[in-house]
Write a protein that holds these residues in place. Sequence first.
Motif, PDB file in Angstrom:
ATOM      1  N   ILE A 109       0.847  -1.195   0.000  1.00 27.48           N
ATOM      2  CA  ILE A 109       0.000   0.000   0.000  1.00 27.48           C
ATOM      3  C   ILE A 109       0.881   1.244   0.000  1.00 27.48           C
ATOM      4  N   GLU A 112       0.239   7.073   1.847  1.00 23.51           N
ATOM      5  CA  GLU A 112      -1.032   7.734   2.161  1.00 23.51           C
ATOM      6  C   GLU A 112      -2.061   6.723   2.673  1.00 23.51           C
ATOM      7  N   GLU A 113      -2.139   5.568   2.007  1.00 22.17           N
ATOM      8  CA  GLU A 113      -3.060   4.527   2.466  1.00 22.17           C
ATOM      9  C   GLU A 113      -2.675   4.050   3.858  1.00 22.17           C
ATOM     10  N   THR A 116      -3.868   6.601   6.339  1.00 18.38           N
ATOM     11  CA  THR A 116      -5.336   6.533   6.457  1.00 18.38           C
ATOM     12  C   THR A 116      -5.763   5.304   7.248  1.00 18.38           C
ATOM     13  N   GLN A 164     -11.801  -0.954   2.577  1.00 13.94           N
ATOM     14  CA  GLN A 164     -10.461  -0.507   2.211  1.00 13.94           C
ATOM     15  C   GLN A 164      -9.394  -1.286   2.979  1.00 13.94           C
ATOM     16  N   ALA A 168      -6.645  -3.950   1.449  1.00 20.24           N
ATOM     17  CA  ALA A 168      -5.218  -3.750   1.727  1.00 20.24           C
ATOM     18  C   ALA A 168      -4.623  -5.014   2.339  1.00 20.24           C
TER      19      ALA A 168
END
Length: 190
Positions: A109, A112-113, A116, A164, A168
């Motif tokens: 990932i 940024e992911e 988050t 999400q 991931a």
Amino acid sequence: MRALSSFLLILTLLPLHAHARSISDVKLEEIIKVDDSGAELSLNGASLRKTYMVINTYVGGLYLETPSHDENKILETDEHRRMLFHVLLRKVTARKIAQALKDALVLNISREEQETLEPNINQFLSMFEGKLKRGDEVSIDYIPGEGTRVIIGGNNKGTVPGKQFADALLSVWVGENPVGNDFKQDILGY
């Protein structure tokens, strides 16, 4: 002769039962149910995970509502799925497994992911405690509309919300940098 013909006819009329697939003496059912929704999942593929090319670590299986060889399609669909693994090591701390999963996750990932998903990742890691031993089973289920349910050794450890995070986490096994390319190909059913 007539008795044999009658027997064969009866056999063809009986419902087919799902068989189990065996890898390294671990049996994986071909069809499972994951929750009260009635969703049936089929074993998409399974594989033996080795570390350092010699240590049998676990047998993993990917179960899907709609089997597919395409990792992008699998990640795009909003259907039940299960990543299941059977521990083959004699004994390992659950934290060590969690850390290995986190290391593999961040490889798949973006930064940024990762930022988050940091609260989700921390919640997931907190579910791993104590020790796991040979024969223990870990189920990581994605349940549409809920998130990622984690069951370790038959104990429901909770649910991490959101698709999400589920996507991931599945990238650990089917992403750009999977735990092993052969493992990825096997669970994708190639």
